[in-house]
Design an enzyme around this catalytic site. Structure first.
Site, short mmCIF file in Angstrom:
data_model
loop_
_atom_site.label_atom_id
_atom_site.label_comp_id
_atom_site.label_asym_id
_atom_site.label_seq_id
_atom_site.Cartn_x
_atom_site.Cartn_y
_atom_site.Cartn_z
CE LYS A 188 18.13 77.37 55.20
NZ LYS A 188 19.10 78.31 55.81
NE ARG A 214 23.20 83.76 53.31
CZ ARG A 214 24.14 83.13 54.00
NH1 ARG A 214 25.31 82.88 53.45
NH2 ARG A 214 23.90 82.73 55.23
CG ASN A 262 17.75 34.94 26.15
OD1 ASN A 262 18.78 35.20 26.76
ND2 ASN A 262 17.49 35.42 24.94
#
Ligand code: UD1
Ligand code: MG
Length: 450
Positions: A22, A15, A359
């Site tokens: 699954k 399904r 920086n």
């Protein structure tokens, strides 16, 4: 005496309508199978046997990846849950402790529940985990008499009287190995489904005068996945729990329902998580960090006081030290950013090291890939990298160095030096005005002609 886990994971999961077995479909970034293995891990099992069938090679890889001591056995034909457990017998040859059977597609059995199951084994020879079902549907029904589990009847084989029972079988069962495999020898496929049911074991145990019992758990724990819709419910269930756990442990979630966690996300107290943050697997965030809106983190570590985002992406191997700032539209991968360094705007930092207090200007890019190999960029402490610097790796910037905006840095820069690597600017007096006039005249002329 040790415990062995047998995890049933051979089913195809028709399904799911998927090529993937699954149990390899994911909840919170981990296969269902791994969730089952993790809940079982709470029992500190001596042995783990995974019964694989559909997509066995992939299932085996996933299982071993999680725990390389896990053994994977094959069940080539899915002849039923009892048959599946039998397949584990050779792998457990010589093992004489307790066996607990779990399903690979049932991810939410809590460790406390398994502990209760193990404890009940001190009292009963065979113990089954049951739950009161709001809608018993097609579950197997537990037929009890007082504390005794007389038998389990599968829905297909049940009469109306049995179908009226609301105490259902979760599928989890515990017994000592010798008893279990012995009883399984007696299981036949003489039933409505023509399958060898594991659920025949309690009835057979009773017939031999063994003691059988039930441990009950909330229905939510037994949630199994059979379809994509179930998978979505499982994901939602996981997320609801993870959010509650985070809030409970002192994490602020500004809009909890918008934050997505992975199965292994760890977040310290006093961290604030703004809306729409997604955690992939492998993230740890220390105390007092701020993860701003719309950030995506995976495989990374964020230290105390660091700030990330909004709109930041931290990829595997991003390691942020304390008080680091990673701002909007920055991506960091496989890079160590040391204390207090800032990468605030529109940058890519990959395969790099950035020293404390440095920086990084807007639009800086570590050009780490030459099309074949990856190369490292090493930036020292208190460096100022000018905006839009291209750092062509491998390259190093020494402590206290600078790069001029727009530079393409291809050679190392020594400590304290300034590197400028761009075309020199030349200004042409009045040329812009003359160009505009010429262009506008050309446009007017072409309009008249049209
Ligand atoms: C099973 C139980 C039922 C219980 C329900 C709970 C049996 C006979 N029935 O029914 O009492 O209420 O689970 O969800 O046990 N598997 C294998 N090999 C097989 C068959 C199954 O590995 O040959 C695996 C499946 O992949 C799945 C698990 O075992 O992970 C359960 O099998 P499934 O077919 O879903 O059993 P149910 O019919 O749901
Ligand atoms: Mg099922």
């Amino acid at each position: 005496m040790g415990t062995a886990l047998i995890i049933l994971a051979a089913g195809k999961g028709t399904r799911m309508k998927s090529d993937l077995p699954k149990v390899l479909h994911q909840v919170a970034g981990a296969p269902l199978l791994i969730h089952a293995m993790d809940s079982g891990a709470a029992l500190d099992p001596e042995r783990i046997v995974v019964v694989a069938g559909h997509g066995a090679a992939a299932v085996e890889r996933a299982a071993k990846d999680r725990d390389d001591t896990a053994e994977v056995v094959r069940q080539d034909q899915q002849l039923g849950t009892g048959h599946a457990v039998r397949m584990a017998r050779p792998a457990l040859d010589g093992f004489d402790g307790d066996v607990i059977v779990l399903y690979g597609d049932t991810p939410f059995i809590r460790p406390e529940t398994l502990a209760a199951l193990a404890a009940a084994r001190q009292v009963h020879d065979v113990v089954v985990l049951g739950f009161e079902a709001a809608d018993p549907g097609r579950y197997g029904r537990l037929v009890t008499h007082g504390d005794t589990l007389e038998r389990i009847v599968e829905f297909k084989d049940a009469d109306d009287h049995v179908r009226a029972i609301t105490l259902c079988n979760s599928g989890v069962l515990a017994a000592d190995a010798a008893t279990l495999f012995d009883l399984l020898e007696a299981v036949t496929d003489d039933n409505a489904a023509g399958e060898f049911y594991l659920t025949d074991v309690p009835g057979l145990a009773r017939a031999r005068g063994l003691s059988t019992g039930v441990v009950r758990c909330p229905e939510a724990e037994t949630l199994g996945v059979n379809s994509r819709a179930d998978l979505a419910v499982a994901e939602a269930t996981f997320q609801a729990r993870a959010r509650a756990r985070a809030l409970d442990s002192g994490v602020t979630l500004v809009a909890p329902e918008t934050v997505v966690f992975a199965h292994d996300t760890v977040i310290g107290p006093d961290t604030v998580i703004e809306p729409y943050v997604v955690f992939g697997p492998g993230v740890t965030v220390e105390n007092g960090a701020l993860i701003r809106a719309f950030s995506h983190l995976e495989g990374c570590h964020v230290s105390r006081g660091a700030q990330v985002g909004p709109y930041a992406r931290l990829r595997p191997g991003a390691e942020l030290a304390e008080d680091v700032r990673i701002g909007n539209f920055c991506e960091v991968k496989n890079a160590l950013i040391d204390a207090g360094a800032k990468v605030n705007h529109l940058s890519y930092i990959g395969d790099a090291q950035i020293g404390a207090g440095t920086n990084i200007g807007a639009g800086t890019i570590t050009c780490n890939y030459d099309g074949v190999f990856k190369h490292r960029t090493e930036i020292g402490r208190n460096v100022f990298v000018g905006s839009s610097t291209m750092l062509v790796a491998p390259v190093r910037l020494g402590d206290d160095s600078m790069t001029a905006s727009g530079s393409v840095i291809t050679r190392d820069v020594a400590a304290g030096d300034l590197a400028i690597a761009r075309g020199r600017q030349e200004n042409k007096p009045g040329l812009a005005r003359r160009m505009f006039e010429k262009l506008k005249a050309a446009k007017a002329k072409s309009r008249k002609g049209a």
